[in-house]
Design an enzyme around this catalytic site. Structure first.
Site, short mmCIF file in Angstrom:
data_model
loop_
_atom_site.label_atom_id
_atom_site.label_comp_id
_atom_site.label_asym_id
_atom_site.label_seq_id
_atom_site.Cartn_x
_atom_site.Cartn_y
_atom_site.Cartn_z
N SER A 46 18.11 -87.84 -43.78
CA SER A 46 19.10 -87.40 -43.15
C SER A 46 20.87 -87.82 -44.21
O SER A 46 20.97 -88.79 -44.40
CB SER A 46 19.65 -87.53 -42.00
OG SER A 46 20.63 -87.56 -40.95
N TYR A 105 19.86 -94.00 -35.23
CA TYR A 105 19.46 -93.04 -35.63
C TYR A 105 20.08 -93.18 -37.37
O TYR A 105 19.06 -93.02 -38.32
CB TYR A 105 19.59 -91.56 -35.36
CG TYR A 105 19.43 -90.14 -36.54
CD1 TYR A 105 18.19 -90.25 -35.88
CD2 TYR A 105 20.46 -90.03 -36.79
CE1 TYR A 105 17.59 -89.11 -36.63
CE2 TYR A 105 19.99 -88.68 -37.37
CZ TYR A 105 18.38 -88.07 -37.51
OH TYR A 105 18.18 -87.14 -38.18
N1 LIG Z 1 17.96 -80.34 -37.85
C1 LIG Z 1 18.83 -81.00 -38.68
O1 LIG Z 1 20.28 -80.90 -38.63
C2 LIG Z 1 18.37 -81.97 -39.67
C3 LIG Z 1 19.63 -83.02 -39.61
C4 LIG Z 1 19.01 -84.45 -40.69
C5 LIG Z 1 17.68 -84.86 -40.84
N2 LIG Z 1 16.95 -83.90 -39.49
C6 LIG Z 1 15.38 -84.52 -39.71
O2 LIG Z 1 14.94 -83.35 -40.24
C7 LIG Z 1 13.82 -83.55 -39.43
C8 LIG Z 1 12.95 -82.12 -38.92
O3 LIG Z 1 13.44 -82.44 -37.78
P1 LIG Z 1 13.94 -81.09 -36.82
O4 LIG Z 1 15.64 -80.96 -36.85
O5 LIG Z 1 13.13 -79.52 -37.71
O6 LIG Z 1 13.26 -80.72 -35.45
P2 LIG Z 1 12.41 -80.38 -34.43
O7 LIG Z 1 12.86 -78.53 -35.05
O8 LIG Z 1 12.32 -80.81 -33.06
O9 LIG Z 1 11.04 -80.87 -34.84
C9 LIG Z 1 10.41 -81.49 -34.63
C10 LIG Z 1 9.26 -81.29 -35.25
O10 LIG Z 1 8.32 -82.83 -35.89
C11 LIG Z 1 7.31 -83.39 -34.72
N3 LIG Z 1 7.76 -84.47 -34.05
C12 LIG Z 1 8.17 -85.53 -33.90
N4 LIG Z 1 8.31 -86.48 -33.30
C13 LIG Z 1 6.51 -87.06 -33.91
C14 LIG Z 1 6.24 -87.87 -33.60
N5 LIG Z 1 6.41 -89.23 -32.74
N6 LIG Z 1 4.50 -86.89 -33.56
C15 LIG Z 1 4.51 -86.38 -34.73
N7 LIG Z 1 5.24 -85.57 -34.78
C16 LIG Z 1 6.68 -85.51 -34.05
C17 LIG Z 1 7.79 -82.05 -33.46
O11 LIG Z 1 6.58 -81.53 -33.02
P3 LIG Z 1 6.55 -82.17 -31.31
O12 LIG Z 1 7.81 -82.39 -30.09
O13 LIG Z 1 4.99 -81.26 -30.46
O14 LIG Z 1 5.77 -83.58 -31.66
C18 LIG Z 1 8.07 -81.24 -34.55
O15 LIG Z 1 6.63 -80.04 -35.34
C19 LIG Z 1 14.03 -85.30 -38.39
O16 LIG Z 1 13.05 -85.89 -39.45
C20 LIG Z 1 15.00 -84.60 -38.68
O17 LIG Z 1 16.02 -86.21 -38.71
C21 LIG Z 1 17.54 -83.02 -39.36
#
Ligand SMILES: NC(=O)c1ccc[n+]([C@@H]2O[C@H](COP(=O)([O-])OP(=O)(O)OC[C@H]3O[C@@H](n4cnc5c(N)ncnc54)[C@H](OP(=O)(O)O)[C@@H]3O)[C@@H](O)[C@H]2O)c1
Length: 258
Positions: free
Chosen positions: A148, A161
């Site tokens: 991130s 984070y």
């Molecule tokens: N969206 C952004 O703006 C952004 C920016 C920078 C970095 N990121 C990073 O990108 C990654 C994905 O984020 P996203 O925005 O796509 O989130 P999201 O839409 O909430 O999806 C998260 C995914 O991870 C799974 N997950 C969460 N906790 C878990 C656990 N303890 N064990 C196994 N699976 C887990 C969730 O499924 P379940 O809840 O069913 O487990 C879901 O499939 C993360 O690492 C986040 O920090 C996102």
């Protein structure tokens, strides 16, 4: 140009957090390049729905799913045992699952901030270590960590984070050097605001959205597919000489001074 440099046919990829947002887009992108994909997440219904959707869109590919909480070490081990049972080793590991709890630094309980580290960085380190014998069964394999921009600068996420993502970026550099001789490349991506369920509430506030866009040279929020494209590139043979790198997928956010 050898077209195989831009293909992942015959490769097996594990994507954690593959049931939503960026992880789902990564799974879709890797399937599009010809890989078979294993998904892991906690919610079985969401996993089943995404697996069904992907199998319909990619009938020639294999998509399998496993329920696991990557913050739990026993479940991490069970996940890798399941992967091993396919008997194909592993070509690609995408450490994408992550989570956060935003608070002022003084308000976190010890359990709360340790949990942020557990889900974001300890999970990725352990899964990478457990996957190492499977990845080294192939001459060339890849790990991509979803970091991130918060691992590079302050972005109002709360300190744990940002600290955990910075650790993930450094883990990427360390493992890249250590495992280069094993044929395992290790890279990362660092997204800024991407439109997913994690960010939808905040971005629904028009004043907040304006503030975000003012700090984003490209003037818009990113899409999960745009992160997925960078991840896929880092897995392709075309990027065979790239390791230890972190690509910001941020619309220019990290380069924007004044
Ligand atoms: N969206 C952004 O703006 C952004 C920016 C920078 C970095 N990121 C990073 O990108 C990654 C994905 O984020 P996203 O925005 O796509 O989130 P999201 O839409 O909430 O999806 C998260 C995914 O991870 C799974 N997950 C969460 N906790 C878990 C656990 N303890 N064990 C196994 N699976 C887990 C969730 O499924 P379940 O809840 O069913 O487990 C879901 O499939 C993360 O690492 C986040 O920090 C996102």
């Amino acid at each position: 140009m050898d077209p195989k440099r831009w293909r992942l046919d015959g490769q097996l990829a594990l994507v954690t957090g593959g049931s939503a947002g960026i992880g789902r887009a990564i799974a879709r992108e890797l399937l599009g390049f010809g890989a078979d994909v294993l998904l892991a997440a906690r919610d079985v219904a969401a996993l089943d729905a995404v697996r069904a959707e992907l199998m319909e869109d990619f009938p020639d590919r294999d998509v399998q799913a496993f329920v696991a909480d990557v913050a739990d070490d026993e479940q991490r081990r069970e996940l890798l045992d399941w992967v091993e049972d396919f008997g194909e080793g592993l070509h690609i590991l995408v450490n994408n699952a992550g989570g956060n709890l935003t608070k002022a630094a003084t308000d976190y309980t010890e359990d709360e901030w340790r949990q942020v580290f557990e889900v974001n960085v300890f999970s990725a380190f352990e899964l990478s270590r457990y996957a190492h014998p499977l990845l080294t069964r192939h001459a060339a394999s890849s790990i991509v960590n979803v970091g991130s921009v918060s691992g590079a600068t302050h972005v109002r996420t709360g300190a744990p984070y940002g600290m955990s993502k910075a650790a993930m970026h450094q883990m990427t550099r360390n493992l890249a050097v250590e495992w280069a001789e094993d044929g395992v490349r290790v890279n990362a991506v660092a997204p800024w605001y991407i439109r997913t369920r994690r960010t939808s509430d905040k971005l629904a506030d028009p004043d907040y959205l304006d503030e975000v866009l003012l700090r984003t040279p490209l003037g818009r929020i990113g899409e999960p597919e745009e992160v997925a494209a960078a991840v896929a590139f880092l897995c392709l043979p075309a990027s065979a000489y790239i390791t230890g790198e972190c690509i910001a997928v941020d619309g220019g956010f990290l380069r924007y001074g004044f």
